[in-house]
Design a protein around this motif. Structure first.
Motif, short mmCIF file in Angstrom:
data_model
loop_
_atom_site.label_atom_id
_atom_site.label_comp_id
_atom_site.label_asym_id
_atom_site.label_seq_id
_atom_site.Cartn_x
_atom_site.Cartn_y
_atom_site.Cartn_z
N ASN A 164 0.89 -1.17 0.04
CA ASN A 164 0.09 0.08 0.05
C ASN A 164 1.10 1.38 0.02
O ASN A 164 0.48 2.34 -0.60
N VAL A 165 2.11 1.09 0.79
CA VAL A 165 2.91 2.46 0.57
C VAL A 165 3.35 2.41 -0.85
O VAL A 165 3.59 3.53 -1.31
N VAL A 166 3.84 1.33 -1.40
CA VAL A 166 4.30 1.41 -2.61
C VAL A 166 3.22 1.89 -3.70
O VAL A 166 3.56 2.84 -4.56
N ALA A 167 2.07 1.64 -3.46
CA ALA A 167 0.75 2.07 -4.41
C ALA A 167 0.94 3.71 -4.13
O ALA A 167 0.65 4.32 -5.19
N ASP A 186 -0.45 -0.85 -13.37
CA ASP A 186 -0.81 -1.78 -12.29
C ASP A 186 -1.22 -1.13 -10.94
O ASP A 186 -1.11 -1.78 -9.91
N LEU A 187 -1.94 0.01 -10.96
CA LEU A 187 -2.71 0.25 -9.84
C LEU A 187 -4.21 -0.05 -9.85
O LEU A 187 -4.78 -0.05 -11.30
N GLU A 188 -5.06 -0.15 -8.95
CA GLU A 188 -6.04 -0.56 -8.97
C GLU A 188 -6.95 1.08 -8.67
O GLU A 188 -6.72 1.33 -7.25
N ILE A 189 -7.95 1.69 -9.27
CA ILE A 189 -8.22 2.80 -8.97
C ILE A 189 -9.78 2.85 -8.90
O ILE A 189 -10.55 2.31 -9.82
N SER A 190 -10.36 3.05 -7.79
CA SER A 190 -12.04 3.37 -7.80
C SER A 190 -12.25 4.71 -7.30
O SER A 190 -11.42 5.61 -6.97
N TYR A 191 -13.63 4.96 -7.46
CA TYR A 191 -14.22 6.52 -7.48
C TYR A 191 -14.66 6.77 -6.14
O TYR A 191 -15.37 6.03 -5.49
N ASP A 192 -14.30 7.89 -5.72
CA ASP A 192 -15.04 8.59 -4.55
C ASP A 192 -15.62 9.93 -4.91
O ASP A 192 -14.75 10.87 -5.82
N LYS A 193 -16.88 10.35 -4.64
CA LYS A 193 -17.18 11.33 -5.27
C LYS A 193 -16.72 12.65 -4.75
O LYS A 193 -16.87 13.63 -5.43
N ILE A 196 -13.35 12.98 -4.05
CA ILE A 196 -11.95 13.24 -4.81
C ILE A 196 -11.75 12.58 -6.24
O ILE A 196 -10.49 12.39 -6.68
N GLY A 197 -12.87 11.92 -6.66
CA GLY A 197 -12.89 11.40 -7.85
C GLY A 197 -12.08 10.14 -8.15
O GLY A 197 -12.12 9.35 -7.10
N TRP A 198 -11.44 9.82 -9.08
CA TRP A 198 -10.88 8.53 -9.35
C TRP A 198 -9.53 8.46 -8.75
O TRP A 198 -8.18 8.60 -9.46
N SER A 199 -9.44 8.25 -7.29
CA SER A 199 -8.22 8.70 -6.60
C SER A 199 -8.05 7.40 -5.77
O SER A 199 -6.83 7.21 -5.31
N VAL A 200 -9.11 6.65 -5.28
CA VAL A 200 -8.70 5.61 -4.32
C VAL A 200 -7.97 4.51 -4.88
O VAL A 200 -8.27 3.94 -5.75
N THR A 201 -6.93 4.40 -4.31
CA THR A 201 -5.83 3.50 -4.96
C THR A 201 -5.50 2.23 -4.09
O THR A 201 -5.07 2.54 -2.93
N GLU A 202 -5.21 1.22 -4.94
CA GLU A 202 -4.82 -0.10 -4.37
C GLU A 202 -3.95 -0.75 -5.23
O GLU A 202 -3.93 -0.66 -6.52
N PRO A 203 -3.04 -1.50 -4.76
CA PRO A 203 -2.07 -2.24 -5.77
C PRO A 203 -2.64 -3.47 -6.43
O PRO A 203 -3.56 -4.11 -5.75
N SER A 204 -2.30 -3.68 -7.55
CA SER A 204 -3.05 -4.68 -8.45
C SER A 204 -2.20 -6.02 -7.95
O SER A 204 -1.03 -5.82 -7.34
N ASP A 205 -2.58 -7.09 -8.35
CA ASP A 205 -1.72 -8.25 -8.16
C ASP A 205 -0.66 -8.44 -8.73
O ASP A 205 0.54 -8.85 -8.21
N VAL A 206 -0.28 -7.65 -9.76
CA VAL A 206 0.84 -7.76 -10.85
C VAL A 206 1.96 -6.78 -9.91
O VAL A 206 3.04 -7.07 -9.76
N LEU A 207 1.51 -5.72 -9.44
CA LEU A 207 2.29 -5.09 -8.66
C LEU A 207 2.79 -5.54 -7.26
O LEU A 207 3.87 -5.35 -6.97
N VAL A 208 1.85 -6.19 -6.66
CA VAL A 208 2.29 -6.97 -5.52
C VAL A 208 3.23 -7.99 -5.68
O VAL A 208 4.43 -8.37 -5.01
N GLU A 209 3.31 -8.79 -6.86
CA GLU A 209 4.23 -9.66 -7.44
C GLU A 209 5.60 -9.13 -7.35
O GLU A 209 6.81 -9.54 -7.21
#
Length: 219
Positions: free
Chosen positions: A77-80, A118-125, A127-140
Motif C-alpha cells: 500500500n505504501v508502494v501504491a 498496475d494500480l487499481e483505482i476506484s471512485y469517490d465522489k 476526490i474522483g478517481w483517486s482511491v488507490t490499491e495495488p494490483s496483483d501484478v504490482l504486489v508480485e
C-alpha cells in the motif's frame, strides 16, 4: 535490509523504491523529486505542483511526500501511494491535467494512466478517481524486489509550536477518510527456528532451506 527505524533510512528506502518504479513504469524518464516524510492531513501522500525545492546551483525539484502517519501500512500500500504520486509527476512533467478542484479531484485521465501502471483505482465522489490499491501484478513485483514493511510511523494528532498550517500545494493520494484500504495482499511467513522471512501472495507451504523447518504465517 536493515530495519527502517530512522527517518533518514526510511527516506532512502523510498528513494530506492522510486527508482525501481521509475525504471519499470516510466522508462526512467521521470525527474527525481525530493522525497519527504511529513504529516499530510487526510491523505497518504502528495506532490507539489511547483518545483518547491532549490539547490545552491539553481536546480529545482518537485516534492513527493509520504504521510508520516501512514508508513506502517503494508508495504504494497505504501508502494501504491508512491506510484500514485509518480503518475502525477509524469503528468506535471508532460503538461497533462489530471486533477481539478485545487488538485483534489482526480479525473479519468489520471485513472487511465494509473491503471496502465498496475494500480487499481476506484471512485469517490469527493476526490474522483483517486482511491488507490495495488494490483496483483504490482504486489508480485514488490515481492520480487524483496521490499519489506516500514517499521515506523508518526503518531498523528499532537500539537506542535512553531508550525503553521500548510496550504494545499499539489495533488495527493486519497487518505484514511476514504474508509481505509483493503487488507494486506501479502502474507509474511517466518522460520520458527532462525527467523528468516519471505512474502507470498497466497497461502503456501515453504521449508526454510537453512533449518529445514516449515515456515509459519506471522501474526
Amino acid at each position: 535490509m536493515k530495519e527502517t527505524i530512522k527517518t533518514s533510512r526510511t527516506a532512502g528506502y523510498m528513494e530506492k523504491i522510486f527508482r525501481a518504479l521509475n525504471s519499470r513504469y516510466f522508462d526512467s524518464q521521470l525527474e527525481e523529486p525530493v522525497i519527504t516524510i511529513q504529516s499530510t492531513p487526510r491523505a497518504y501522500g502528495h506532490v507539489t505542483v511547483a518545483k518547491a525545492w532549490a539547490r545552491a546551483d539553481g536546480e529545482r525539484r518537485h516534492e513527493l511526500n509520504i504521510g508520516a502517519g501512514t508508513l506502517d501500512r503494508p508495504i504494497e500500500n505504501v508502494v501504491a501511494t508512491v506510484l500514485h504520486e509518480m503518475v502525477h509527476l509524469y503528468h506535471l512533467q508532460n503538461g497533462i491535467k489530471d486533477c481539478s478542484r485545487n488538485g483534489t479531484y482526480h479525473n479519468k485521465t489520471f485513472r487511465d494512466a494509473a491503471q496502465a501502471r498496475d494500480l487499481e483505482i476506484s471512485y469517490d465522489k469527493r476526490i474522483g478517481w483517486s482511491v488507490t490499491e495495488p494490483s496483483d501484478v504490482l504486489v508480485e513485483f514488490i515481492i520480487e524486489q524483496g521490499w519489506e514493511d516500514v517499521h515506523m510511523s508518526r503518531t498523528e494528532g499532537f500539537s506542535a509550536r512553531g508550525i503553521g498550517t500548510p496550504g494545499k500545494s499539489g495533488a495527493g493520494t486519497g487518505g484514511p477518510q476514504n474508509g481505509g484500504g483493503r487488507p494486506s495482499s501479502t502474507r509474511k511467513l517466518v522460520c520458527p527456528k532462525c527467523g528468516q522471512s519471505v512474502r507470498a501472495t497466497r497461502d503456501v507451504n515453504i521449508i526454510c532451506g537453512d533449518c529445514m523447518e516449515r515456515m509459519v504465517t506471522a501474526e
